[in-house]
Enzyme design. Sequence first.
Site, PDB file in Angstrom:
ATOM      1  N   ARG A  67      18.257  46.432  13.688  1.00  0.00           N
ATOM      2  CA  ARG A  67      18.032  47.315  14.834  1.00  0.00           C
ATOM      3  C   ARG A  67      18.212  46.580  16.159  1.00  0.00           C
ATOM      4  O   ARG A  67      18.444  47.209  17.191  1.00  0.00           O
ATOM      5  CB  ARG A  67      16.671  48.010  14.707  1.00  0.00           C
ATOM      6  CG  ARG A  67      16.656  49.025  13.560  1.00  0.00           C
ATOM      7  CD  ARG A  67      15.277  49.600  13.325  1.00  0.00           C
ATOM      8  NE  ARG A  67      14.308  48.621  12.920  1.00  0.00           N
ATOM      9  CZ  ARG A  67      14.068  48.253  11.655  1.00  0.00           C
ATOM     10  NH1 ARG A  67      14.742  48.814  10.679  1.00  0.00           N
ATOM     11  NH2 ARG A  67      13.165  47.337  11.370  1.00  0.00           N
ATOM     12  N   GLU A 104       5.317  36.187   4.508  1.00  0.00           N
ATOM     13  CA  GLU A 104       4.048  36.261   3.774  1.00  0.00           C
ATOM     14  C   GLU A 104       4.232  35.684   2.351  1.00  0.00           C
ATOM     15  O   GLU A 104       3.415  34.917   1.868  1.00  0.00           O
ATOM     16  CB  GLU A 104       3.617  37.725   3.708  1.00  0.00           C
ATOM     17  CG  GLU A 104       2.183  37.920   3.322  1.00  0.00           C
ATOM     18  CD  GLU A 104       1.832  39.411   3.308  1.00  0.00           C
ATOM     19  OE1 GLU A 104       2.648  40.214   3.799  1.00  0.00           O
ATOM     20  OE2 GLU A 104       0.752  39.737   2.798  1.00  0.00           O
TER      21      GLU A 104
END
Length: 182
Positions: A67, A104
């Site tokens: 994006r 993560e």
Amino acid sequence: MSEVGEELADRLRAHIRDVPDFPRPGIDFKDITPLLADHATFSATVDALAAPHRGSAIDVVAGIEARGFVLGAPVALILGAGFAPVRKKGKLPGSTVEASYDLEYGSATLEVTSDAFAPAARVLVIDDVLATGGTAAATVDLVRRCGAEVIGVSVLLELGFLDGRAALVAVGVEDPHALLTF
Ligand code: AMP
């Protein structure tokens, strides 16, 4: 909280859709496709992203996949700059420079073509969302390792509770711009 006037902030919020549990449980995904679909809102977004950098002699806008391409390319045109796509590893042909960062679970790698930035080029980094800041900080690292200078980092929206701003300040980007903070 917002860096733009209340009228524009309301318009932007009204065109960003929350998608719970996407792409995995626990993530509240900020979907900007309604914003991109509306010409007036898309145009106002791009203008607002470019505004703080008018007159900053930006040479290249580095847009982060995917994006950041959609927002960064029109910002580059407004600022009279070129555009460099910052891509996930393995997508760009030829010689590249890469930077890895921790997620993560595991890690990710971003790449630019080796000739994306001339030496000492003045670069503005653009993405849609600043979350933990790992992606933007890795991009800053990438730009600098190419010998270019990061003039700023600008995003449409910042997830304030994830404190990506601190990750950018830690790598010397003092004042990242976010049109909206959620
Ligand atoms: P981070 O590295 O944690 O700052 O994540 C930023 C990158 O992941 C950006 O390229 C965003 O497009 C994407 N991203 C992270 N969190 C979200 C979210 N909640 N909604 C939409 N995109 C996100």
